[in-house]
Design a protein around this motif. Structure first.
Motif, PDB file in Angstrom:
ATOM      1  N   GLU A  76      10.623 -86.723  63.271  1.00  0.00           N
ATOM      2  CA  GLU A  76      10.666 -87.368  64.593  1.00  0.00           C
ATOM      3  C   GLU A  76      11.018 -86.361  65.690  1.00  0.00           C
ATOM      4  O   GLU A  76      11.834 -86.623  66.583  1.00  0.00           O
ATOM      5  CB  GLU A  76      11.646 -88.542  64.610  1.00  0.00           C
ATOM      6  CG  GLU A  76      11.186 -89.707  63.764  1.00  0.00           C
ATOM      7  CD  GLU A  76      11.993 -90.973  63.989  1.00  0.00           C
ATOM      8  OE1 GLU A  76      12.152 -91.370  65.167  1.00  0.00           O
ATOM      9  OE2 GLU A  76      12.460 -91.551  62.993  1.00  0.00           O
ATOM     10  N   TYR A  98       3.437 -94.614  69.235  1.00  0.00           N
ATOM     11  CA  TYR A  98       4.665 -94.958  68.521  1.00  0.00           C
ATOM     12  C   TYR A  98       5.871 -95.002  69.447  1.00  0.00           C
ATOM     13  O   TYR A  98       6.848 -95.705  69.157  1.00  0.00           O
ATOM     14  CB  TYR A  98       4.892 -94.009  67.351  1.00  0.00           C
ATOM     15  CG  TYR A  98       4.134 -94.425  66.107  1.00  0.00           C
ATOM     16  CD1 TYR A  98       4.565 -95.501  65.343  1.00  0.00           C
ATOM     17  CD2 TYR A  98       2.956 -93.774  65.728  1.00  0.00           C
ATOM     18  CE1 TYR A  98       3.865 -95.911  64.220  1.00  0.00           C
ATOM     19  CE2 TYR A  98       2.251 -94.165  64.597  1.00  0.00           C
ATOM     20  CZ  TYR A  98       2.709 -95.237  63.854  1.00  0.00           C
ATOM     21  OH  TYR A  98       2.010 -95.659  62.739  1.00  0.00           O
ATOM     22  N   PRO A 102       8.490-100.453  68.671  1.00  0.00           N
ATOM     23  CA  PRO A 102       9.893-100.428  68.249  1.00  0.00           C
ATOM     24  C   PRO A 102      10.183 -99.166  67.441  1.00  0.00           C
ATOM     25  O   PRO A 102       9.351 -98.719  66.650  1.00  0.00           O
ATOM     26  CB  PRO A 102      10.032-101.689  67.389  1.00  0.00           C
ATOM     27  CG  PRO A 102       8.636-102.015  66.957  1.00  0.00           C
ATOM     28  CD  PRO A 102       7.738-101.556  68.051  1.00  0.00           C
ATOM     29  N   LYS A 103      11.360 -98.598  67.627  1.00  0.00           N
ATOM     30  CA  LYS A 103      11.704 -97.342  66.984  1.00  0.00           C
ATOM     31  C   LYS A 103      11.652 -97.449  65.469  1.00  0.00           C
ATOM     32  O   LYS A 103      11.245 -96.492  64.782  1.00  0.00           O
ATOM     33  CB  LYS A 103      13.095 -96.876  67.438  1.00  0.00           C
ATOM     34  CG  LYS A 103      13.474 -95.499  66.916  1.00  0.00           C
ATOM     35  CD  LYS A 103      14.735 -94.984  67.561  1.00  0.00           C
ATOM     36  CE  LYS A 103      15.133 -93.624  66.996  1.00  0.00           C
ATOM     37  NZ  LYS A 103      14.079 -92.606  67.168  1.00  0.00           N
ATOM     38  N   GLU A 104      12.020 -98.595  64.922  1.00  0.00           N
ATOM     39  CA  GLU A 104      12.040 -98.743  63.466  1.00  0.00           C
ATOM     40  C   GLU A 104      10.633 -98.742  62.857  1.00  0.00           C
ATOM     41  O   GLU A 104      10.469 -98.598  61.645  1.00  0.00           O
ATOM     42  CB  GLU A 104      12.760-100.030  63.065  1.00  0.00           C
ATOM     43  CG  GLU A 104      12.155-101.314  63.584  1.00  0.00           C
ATOM     44  CD  GLU A 104      12.705-101.733  64.944  1.00  0.00           C
ATOM     45  OE1 GLU A 104      12.517-102.910  65.307  1.00  0.00           O
ATOM     46  OE2 GLU A 104      13.305-100.883  65.643  1.00  0.00           O
ATOM     47  N   GLN A 105       9.610 -98.892  63.716  1.00  0.00           N
ATOM     48  CA  GLN A 105       8.239 -98.894  63.215  1.00  0.00           C
ATOM     49  C   GLN A 105       7.858 -97.543  62.618  1.00  0.00           C
ATOM     50  O   GLN A 105       7.070 -97.478  61.667  1.00  0.00           O
ATOM     51  CB  GLN A 105       7.279 -99.255  64.348  1.00  0.00           C
ATOM     52  CG  GLN A 105       5.856 -99.509  63.889  1.00  0.00           C
ATOM     53  CD  GLN A 105       4.957 -99.937  65.034  1.00  0.00           C
ATOM     54  OE1 GLN A 105       4.869 -99.260  66.057  1.00  0.00           O
ATOM     55  NE2 GLN A 105       4.300-101.072  64.879  1.00  0.00           N
ATOM     56  N   LYS A 107       9.740 -95.376  60.896  1.00  0.00           N
ATOM     57  CA  LYS A 107      10.240 -95.294  59.525  1.00  0.00           C
ATOM     58  C   LYS A 107       9.493 -96.249  58.610  1.00  0.00           C
ATOM     59  O   LYS A 107       9.146 -95.903  57.465  1.00  0.00           O
ATOM     60  CB  LYS A 107      11.732 -95.606  59.502  1.00  0.00           C
ATOM     61  CG  LYS A 107      12.351 -95.478  58.120  1.00  0.00           C
ATOM     62  CD  LYS A 107      13.852 -95.723  58.169  1.00  0.00           C
ATOM     63  CE  LYS A 107      14.477 -95.564  56.785  1.00  0.00           C
ATOM     64  NZ  LYS A 107      15.948 -95.794  56.820  1.00  0.00           N
ATOM     65  N   LYS A 108       9.213 -97.458  59.113  1.00  0.00           N
ATOM     66  CA  LYS A 108       8.493 -98.442  58.307  1.00  0.00           C
ATOM     67  C   LYS A 108       7.115 -97.933  57.912  1.00  0.00           C
ATOM     68  O   LYS A 108       6.716 -98.006  56.741  1.00  0.00           O
ATOM     69  CB  LYS A 108       8.357 -99.750  59.084  1.00  0.00           C
ATOM     70  CG  LYS A 108       7.479-100.790  58.385  1.00  0.00           C
ATOM     71  CD  LYS A 108       7.132-101.946  59.305  1.00  0.00           C
ATOM     72  CE  LYS A 108       6.084-102.856  58.663  1.00  0.00           C
ATOM     73  NZ  LYS A 108       5.634-103.935  59.580  1.00  0.00           N
TER      74      LYS A 108
END
Length: 226
Positions: A76, A98, A102-105, A107-108
């Motif tokens: 990142e 990205y 959402p920031k968690e996207q 990692k997902k």
């Protein structure tokens, strides 16, 4: 069950939706093999990944652009520290897409999609699927995955894919010379330049019937691709 093979998407979510809607492909019944390069170029890579994640019985191959994205997702790094060659080759559109989500996207998608892409796939009919190509004089299992996402010699020199019935690749656009899936020897190229001004292709492996999207710039008026 039928098997369908999908060419390089390069962030063109609208083209991906078009070919799935235009094709007799049956999600959950048929198998979908994506030849790699879901990312970079057009502005909707996250949407492409989300759609592919929802299709059961899918196999995703790693493309060279996907490798760049996975490297970035693992760190990142900020825009100014990311690979410059990746950013110049369409990566900036992926990076910015990205950042909008959402920031968690990040990692997902790294864990659920990019980290699960394969270097190649061999099916029960002795067909080979690989993003770039391979050296047909050496067992593919002995070749470096990095070479499989970058090699263009199989297509460039019209080589036969030895020991296989057929081989399906992307990576090297047939556009602008041809906007249709092309065959040389027993090798089929499904990259029709969707990352540029070409079209996205989806083919039935058994029948060779295929559908295509509209020319991708028509789907993204005013937006620059790669």
């Amino acid at each position: 069950m039928e098997t369908y093979v999908l060419g390089d998407i390069h962030g063109a979510y609208r083209a991906l939706r078009q070919v799935l809607e235009r094709s007799p492909f049956r999600p959950g019944l048929d198998r979908l093999i994506h030849l790699g390069d879901v990312a970079d170029g057009w502005p909707e890579t996250p949407e492409c990944v989300e759609l592919l994640l929802r299709i059961p019985n899918s196999i995703w191959l790693q493309g060279n652009h996907d490798w760049w994205v996975a490297e970035w997702m693992a760190t990142e790094l900020p825009l100014e520290r990311a690979y410059r060659i990746w950013l110049r080759q369409g990566g900036e559109a992926t990076y910015m897409a990205y950042q909008r989500g959402p920031k968690e996207q990040i990692k997902k998608h790294f864990q659920a999609f990019f980290a699960k892409q394969r270097p190649y796939f061999e099916d029960e009919n002795r067909n080979l699927y690989v993003h770039g190509g391979y050296d047909p004089t050496i067992s593919i299992a002995k070749q470096e995955p990095f070479d499989l996402i970058w090699n263009r010699d199989l297509w460039r020199y019209g080589q036969e894919a030895h020991h296989y019935t057929e081989c399906f690749i992307g990576h090297t656009p047939t556009w602008p010379a041809s906007t249709l899936p092309c065959q040389r020897a027993n090798v089929w190229n499904l990259d029709q330049g969707a990352g540029y001004s070409g079209r996205l292709s989806l083919m039935n492996v058994r029948t060779k019937e295929f559908v295509q999207s509209d020319a991708v710039p028509e789907l993204y008026p005013g937006v620059k691709g790669r």
